[in-house]
Design a protein around this motif. Structure first.
Motif, PDB file in Angstrom:
ATOM      1  N   LEU A   2      37.935  42.357  44.119  1.00  0.00           N
ATOM      2  CA  LEU A   2      39.368  41.766  44.124  1.00  0.00           C
ATOM      3  C   LEU A   2      40.030  43.393  43.493  1.00  0.00           C
ATOM      4  CD1 LEU A   2      38.026  38.804  41.591  1.00  0.00           C
ATOM      5  CD2 LEU A   2      38.962  39.270  43.279  1.00  0.00           C
ATOM      6  N   GLU A  11      49.099  41.555  37.938  1.00  0.00           N
ATOM      7  CA  GLU A  11      48.260  40.811  37.549  1.00  0.00           C
ATOM      8  C   GLU A  11      47.638  40.942  35.936  1.00  0.00           C
ATOM      9  OE1 GLU A  11      48.510  36.889  35.000  1.00  0.00           O
ATOM     10  OE2 GLU A  11      50.620  37.126  37.320  1.00  0.00           O
ATOM     11  N   SER A  38      35.177  43.547  40.489  1.00  0.00           N
ATOM     12  CA  SER A  38      36.303  44.279  40.671  1.00  0.00           C
ATOM     13  C   SER A  38      36.281  45.801  41.798  1.00  0.00           C
ATOM     14  CB  SER A  38      36.517  44.463  39.636  1.00  0.00           C
ATOM     15  OG  SER A  38      37.707  45.416  39.275  1.00  0.00           O
ATOM     16  N   THR A  91      41.087  41.846  34.393  1.00  0.00           N
ATOM     17  CA  THR A  91      40.691  41.588  35.987  1.00  0.00           C
ATOM     18  C   THR A  91      40.142  39.700  35.975  1.00  0.00           C
ATOM     19  OG1 THR A  91      40.105  43.393  37.198  1.00  0.00           O
ATOM     20  CG2 THR A  91      39.610  41.689  38.905  1.00  0.00           C
ATOM     21  N   GLU A 112      42.141  36.959  36.963  1.00  0.00           N
ATOM     22  CA  GLU A 112      41.516  35.978  37.747  1.00  0.00           C
ATOM     23  C   GLU A 112      41.214  34.382  37.709  1.00  0.00           C
ATOM     24  OE1 GLU A 112      41.330  36.434  41.342  1.00  0.00           O
ATOM     25  OE2 GLU A 112      42.343  37.894  41.273  1.00  0.00           O
TER      26      GLU A 112
END
Length: 137
Positions: free
Chosen positions: A72, A77, A35, A109, A113
């Motif tokens: 990421l 989201e 992340s 995260t 995902e």
């Protein structure tokens, strides 16, 4: 762990990235991700060390991670997932603020995902069983 039983992909918590060279790769997912929050923790690491040797080790770790990982993002989201993560932790009777908040951003995260979260500190993620698969290595 046999290759067929390993997760195809997983998110590494900062604790795993720190210990990565000491871990058995067969205990990790085939494809690893980190992340942006982990990268932020690693970037702060050298500044938090008062010992010059430790500061150098942390700087080296940061540079290696920057060379290897495309983190990421903590995006919209993940922000929505953080609300669910926060509620789950509070619902489990634990504090969701303070030092724990950064760990929970990483968990959010993973949740956003739909990735398992690999950590060295499973207790940091107690209460998230319904949202994130936590794998302690």
């Amino acid at each position: 762990m046999a290759e067929s039983s390993r997760h195809q992909r997983g998110l590494l918590d900062t604790s795993v990235v720190i210990d990565l060279e000491q871990l058995d790769p067969s205990k990790l997912p085939i494809e690893v991700a980190v992340s942006a929050v982990t990268m932020a923790q690693l970037a702060a690491g050298p500044h938090a060390a008062s010992d010059p040797d430790e500061r150098g080790r942390r700087q080296d770790r940061l540079q290696r991670a920057e060379a290897v990982f495309d983190p990421l993002p903590f995006d919209g989201e993940a922000a929505r997932a953080y609300g669910r993560v926060y509620a789950a932790v509070v619902g489990a009777g634990r504090k969701a603020r303070g030092a724990r908040a950064v760990d929970l951003l990483i968990a959010a995260t993973a949740c956003a995902e739909d990735l398992p979260l690999y950590t060295r500190n499973g207790a940091d993620f107690t209460g998230l069983d319904d949202l994130v698969e936590v794998v302690v290595v």
